[in-house]
Structures are given as C-alpha cells and as structure tokens.
Design an enzyme around this catalytic site. Sequence first.
Site, PDB file in Angstrom:
ATOM      1  CG  ASP A  59      -2.013   1.025   1.610  1.00 45.25           C
ATOM      2  OD1 ASP A  59      -2.091   1.744   0.895  1.00 45.25           O
ATOM      3  OD2 ASP A  59      -2.878   0.290   0.993  1.00 45.25           O
ATOM      4  CD  GLN A  69     -16.618   4.199   7.854  1.00 44.19           C
ATOM      5  OE1 GLN A  69     -15.510   4.657   7.273  1.00 44.19           O
ATOM      6  NE2 GLN A  69     -17.630   4.235   7.525  1.00 44.19           N
ATOM      7  CE  LYS A  83      -5.239   4.005   4.327  1.00 42.47           C
ATOM      8  NZ  LYS A  83      -6.187   3.624   3.272  1.00 42.47           N
ATOM      9  CB  CYS A 187     -15.003   4.830   0.225  1.00 39.28           C
ATOM     10  SG  CYS A 187     -13.736   5.322   0.798  1.00 39.28           S
ATOM     11  CB  CYS A 248      -9.426 -12.040 -21.846  1.00 38.27           C
ATOM     12  SG  CYS A 248      -8.578 -11.625 -20.463  1.00 38.27           S
TER      13      CYS A 248
END
Length: 255
Positions: A59, A69, A83, A187, A248
């Site tokens: 990360d 939260q 993080k 988000c 693909c």
Amino acid sequence: MTPDRLNRFARHIVLPEVGAMGQARLAASHVVLVGMGGIGSPALQYLAGAGVGRLTLIDDDVVEASNLQRQTIYTQADIGKPKAEAAAVWLAEFDPALAVTAHVTRITRDNAAELIAGADVVLDGCDNFATRLAVSDACVKAGVSLTSAALGRFQGQVANFAGHRQDHACYRCFVGDAFDAEDCDSCADLGVLGAMVGMVGAFGAMAAMRVLLEGVSTLGDPQWGQLHVLDGLKPSLRTMRIARDPVCSGCSAAA
C-alpha cells in the site's frame, strides 16, 4: 507444530474441514495483500488469525482520521503513518511467529511481478481498476491464484480466479479492457459503511483460505470463477459464474 502453536490453532485443527494437515498448509503459505484499507484490514486480521505463515503487505497510502471508521487495524496513533508499515506493526504484535514484509508503494504493471513473486495467492482489495487489472495480468503470467474482493456502497463482490489454468477465467475476463484507468468513484465520493467493508474483507479472507487448502482439506474448494455478490441492504448473497473470454488480453495465451 510446537505445543503453543497447536494450542493457538486448536479450534481450526478440530474442524474436519481443516484438520492438522490444513493448518500445516496455512502455516507454510504466503499471501500477498494488495491494499491495506477497508478490505485489507479485516482480511489481514483473519489471515493472521488463521496462522498464514507469511504475509506481504502492499500500500502506498498513509492512515487518515477518516479511515478509522472502517480500517480496523489502525488507531489514532497511526494517523500519518504509511498503512503498510502500520499494518506490519499490528501483525508483529498480534503474532510474532508470522513473517511479514511491507512495501510502501503502489503496485503497477512495472513492479507487479516482483511484488507478487513467491505468493500462493494474492488477495486484491485495492480501490481502482487499473491496479486490479495490473495485478490480475501479473498473476496469470506468474501462475499465481487471485482472490478479488471489492465494494461499492452496499454491494460487495468476492471471487477466486485462476486465469493461468486451462479453461479458467481471469479477472480481466470479468471486467474487460475498458477499465484500464484510475477514474473510478471512491468511497470518499459515495460513502461506505464500516461493517459492510468488514463483511467483504472477511469473505475475501475465507476465499483465500479455500485456495490455500485446495487438495489438502475439504474446505479447499476455491470455486474458481464464481463471483459472490453480497447485498448489504436486503441482505442477500447470490453467485454467478464468470466465463473465460477466449480473446482476453490477460489470459487467452495461458495454458
């Protein structure tokens, strides 16, 4: 396993679906987690709790107050810290017997192969399609299984992909090439319920463990290419099968 490790994982070992052989496999396994946010946090907690012996955390973000939260491994004291590093500290305190490597970096097409090297499964809980597709393509090329866990408001999606295996779909078969960009909603724009993210992260950890236990115990049914869609509002769960795309660009050349 030593007596203290046997005691720690006793509730797993007595499960016929896991057993001693299954627990030994988990202890010998290596999981790479992409994204240590809302999905990666609970996934890490349950994978570590399950005794997965080696965990690599990737990360490039830092902890913010708004993360607390839902990103359950961090505390107020972690605000401003990377993080991946804060998650590694949590892991070392939770179970020092587990090996952990933290990479404070964004996974891209250029470094994905190096970052996932040696993994038994990659659990991708990141927040953009460009990264997800880069990870998927790298997994196919490296012959590594992929657990994909995603969330949009009150809908979660979890699936295991084995695009490196003959006749199996990869993540790119599911979303196609049109999403090779970093312009998806976040988000911060749409909102997110902490408990909903926890459900998806825990489901993702369960899916990854199914991959690790394949061929060892009866829990080891990866359900390749089956997309599990969680609706947090009803609540409900439905499953659909992802077919392999014969043209693909990610897996059509794979065996």
